[in-house]
Design a protein around this motif. Structure first.
Motif, PDB file in Angstrom:
ATOM      1  N   PHE A  32       7.710 -35.444 153.089  1.00 58.60           N
ATOM      2  CA  PHE A  32       8.339 -36.734 152.861  1.00 58.60           C
ATOM      3  C   PHE A  32       9.741 -36.832 153.444  1.00 58.60           C
ATOM      4  CE2 PHE A  32       5.333 -35.821 149.469  1.00 58.60           C
ATOM      5  CZ  PHE A  32       4.526 -36.946 149.502  1.00 58.60           C
ATOM      6  N   GLY A  33      10.256 -35.720 153.963  1.00 60.98           N
ATOM      7  CA  GLY A  33      11.591 -35.718 154.527  1.00 60.98           C
ATOM      8  C   GLY A  33      12.167 -34.317 154.480  1.00 60.98           C
ATOM      9  N   VAL A  85       6.099 -45.539 146.948  1.00 62.99           N
ATOM     10  CA  VAL A  85       5.415 -46.276 148.011  1.00 62.99           C
ATOM     11  C   VAL A  85       5.063 -45.339 149.165  1.00 62.99           C
ATOM     12  CG1 VAL A  85       5.675 -48.089 149.759  1.00 62.99           C
ATOM     13  CG2 VAL A  85       6.433 -48.505 147.409  1.00 62.99           C
ATOM     14  N   GLN A  86       6.002 -44.481 149.526  1.00 64.23           N
ATOM     15  CA  GLN A  86       5.776 -43.514 150.602  1.00 64.23           C
ATOM     16  C   GLN A  86       4.664 -42.548 150.231  1.00 64.23           C
ATOM     17  OE1 GLN A  86       8.940 -40.691 150.996  1.00 64.23           O
ATOM     18  NE2 GLN A  86       8.594 -40.345 153.193  1.00 64.23           N
ATOM     19  N   LEU A  87       4.684 -42.064 148.993  1.00 61.08           N
ATOM     20  CA  LEU A  87       3.648 -41.130 148.539  1.00 61.08           C
ATOM     21  C   LEU A  87       2.270 -41.760 148.629  1.00 61.08           C
ATOM     22  CD1 LEU A  87       3.692 -38.680 145.634  1.00 61.08           C
ATOM     23  CD2 LEU A  87       1.842 -40.338 145.740  1.00 61.08           C
ATOM     24  N   LYS A  88       2.151 -43.001 148.165  1.00 61.03           N
ATOM     25  CA  LYS A  88       0.851 -43.679 148.215  1.00 61.03           C
ATOM     26  C   LYS A  88       0.387 -43.858 149.661  1.00 61.03           C
ATOM     27  CE  LYS A  88       0.957 -46.298 143.886  1.00 61.03           C
ATOM     28  NZ  LYS A  88       0.918 -47.663 143.290  1.00 61.03           N
ATOM     29  N   ARG A  89       1.309 -44.213 150.530  1.00 60.18           N
ATOM     30  CA  ARG A  89       0.943 -44.479 151.923  1.00 60.18           C
ATOM     31  C   ARG A  89       0.433 -43.212 152.625  1.00 60.18           C
ATOM     32  NH1 ARG A  89       5.485 -46.642 153.367  1.00 60.18           N
ATOM     33  NH2 ARG A  89       6.405 -44.737 154.227  1.00 60.18           N
ATOM     34  N   LEU A 108       8.867 -38.169 138.096  1.00 59.65           N
ATOM     35  CA  LEU A 108       7.810 -38.743 137.270  1.00 59.65           C
ATOM     36  C   LEU A 108       7.313 -40.069 137.836  1.00 59.65           C
ATOM     37  CD1 LEU A 108       8.937 -37.922 133.617  1.00 59.65           C
ATOM     38  CD2 LEU A 108       7.304 -36.717 135.079  1.00 59.65           C
ATOM     39  N   ALA A 109       8.192 -40.817 138.497  1.00 61.44           N
ATOM     40  CA  ALA A 109       7.744 -42.060 139.143  1.00 61.44           C
ATOM     41  C   ALA A 109       6.724 -41.741 140.229  1.00 61.44           C
ATOM     42  CB  ALA A 109       8.936 -42.806 139.744  1.00 61.44           C
ATOM     43  N   ALA A 157       0.944 -41.101 142.008  1.00 63.18           N
ATOM     44  CA  ALA A 157      -0.115 -40.190 142.442  1.00 63.18           C
ATOM     45  C   ALA A 157      -1.341 -40.281 141.538  1.00 63.18           C
ATOM     46  CB  ALA A 157       0.416 -38.755 142.475  1.00 63.18           C
ATOM     47  N   VAL A 158      -1.131 -40.244 140.219  1.00 66.20           N
ATOM     48  CA  VAL A 158      -2.287 -40.246 139.312  1.00 66.20           C
ATOM     49  C   VAL A 158      -2.965 -41.621 139.289  1.00 66.20           C
ATOM     50  CG1 VAL A 158      -1.395 -38.362 137.907  1.00 66.20           C
ATOM     51  CG2 VAL A 158      -0.920 -40.726 137.231  1.00 66.20           C
ATOM     52  N   GLU A 159      -2.191 -42.679 139.493  1.00 63.65           N
ATOM     53  CA  GLU A 159      -2.808 -44.007 139.567  1.00 63.65           C
ATOM     54  C   GLU A 159      -3.738 -44.114 140.767  1.00 63.65           C
ATOM     55  OE1 GLU A 159       0.502 -46.721 139.462  1.00 63.65           O
ATOM     56  OE2 GLU A 159       0.300 -47.047 137.300  1.00 63.65           O
TER      57      GLU A 159
END
Length: 312
Positions: free
Chosen positions: A149-150, A189-193, A220-221, A226-228
């Motif tokens: 992620f960076g 948003v980045q994680l989901k993408r 936690l955000a 991720a779990v969603e």
């Protein structure tokens, strides 16, 4: 049948301890692992097979694995940097092995002294070795896409590179990949993408775990995102042990206690008894009296009337 909806993998005995100067006594490590196992933690990353000159904190990993194997049902994980480490992990009897593959090539060179092509060649050698190991002794082999992620050195990391490298290591023969927010850059948003892009390209079953940090308060955000989506394995460290060298005073790893409470309060079973887990924290504090430990639930306590999903 697993007794959890989300598998929490405790990484404190590896990621936490390798990040601090103190060397936890071997017997204290065993007590920590036993206590977390008895609290219901299904998987523990117990150490790393690296040179003891580089990480004297983890020089006893083979002995720790041997002890962990006496705990029936515990999934034992370990990190390795190369083929030599993998050979040692297999000999010790580890169930799951992870190898870090930094998506920032600069970080890869700094961390394991390998360019991307060299790292892909090392992963190829690891897969070829595992193919010679009898099936009943062969650990699951995961490539952790570090700095996905960076990167504190390069800054932004090209997502196309992350997806391409995921494709390459799976084509080589790795069992799965994991997304690692090594430096705490990720946002939901980045994680989901990135997760969706890897799923679209490689299949959902090839990416089911994330290793997220709380360096910038997004831990936690990001777990929630991720779990969603459907991620089922999340790494965390008891008390957030390890910190983060790039952000003094900040917790690096997600705090296991806070993560368990959040998931259980959401109605997602972890199989972990939070009261027993909080008792483990006291055991670890005694062994590491000078190390900071993080977390909100340990200080505030669970809310009145709280009924964990795992108890229903």
């Amino acid at each position: 049948m697993a007794n959890f909806d989300i598998e929490i993998s405790e990484v404190g005995p590896r990621d936490g301890l390798q990040s601090i100067k103190a060397i936890m006594p071997t017997e204290a490590k065993k007590a920590w692992i036993k206590a977390e196992f008895e609290a219901g933690v299904p998987e523990i990353e117990v150490g790393s097979f690296v040179s003891p000159k580089l990480l004297p904190q983890l020089a006893d990993t083979a002995e720790i694995v041997a002890y962990a194997r006496t705990l029936p049902g515990l999934q034992i994980a370990a990190l390795v940097p190369n083929l030599r480490g993998l050979e040692a992990a297999v000999k010790a009897g580890v169930h799951k092995v992870g190898i870090p593959f930094s998506q920032s090539e600069t970080h890869s060179i700094k961390n394991v002294k390998k360019t991307h092509p060299e790292m892909l060649a090392e992963i190829q050698r690891c897969v070829e070795f595992l193919q010679t190991v009898p099936a009943e002794q062969r650990p699951r082999f995961e490539v952790g896409l570090s700095t996905a992620f960076g990167c504190t050195i390069e800054g932004n990391v090209d997502e196309d590179v992350v997806v391409s490298n995921a494709e390459k290591v799976l084509e080589i023969g790795a069992d799965e990949v994991g997304l690692s927010d090594t430096t705490g850059f990720a946002n939901p948003v980045q994680l989901k993408r990135i997760t969706q892009r890897i799923w679209d390209s490689c299949g959902k079953d090839k990416l089911m775990g994330v290793h997220l940090h709380n360096t910038r308060g997004q831990g936690l955000a990001n777990v929630l995102a991720a779990v969603e989506m459907g991620i089922t394995t999340v790494d965390a460290s008891l008390g957030g042990i390890g910190g983060c060298p790039w952000a003094p005073g900040a917790s690096g790893n997600i705090v296991t206690e806070d993560l368990v409470w959040m998931l259980e309060a959401m109605g997602l079973k972890t199989g972990i008894d939070i009261d027993k887990l909080l008792a483990v924290r006291e055991l670890v504090k005694e062994a590491l009296p000078d190390e900071p430990m993080y977390g909100f639930i340990p200080d505030a306590g669970v809310p009145k009337g709280f009924v964990p999903a795992s108890a229903v």
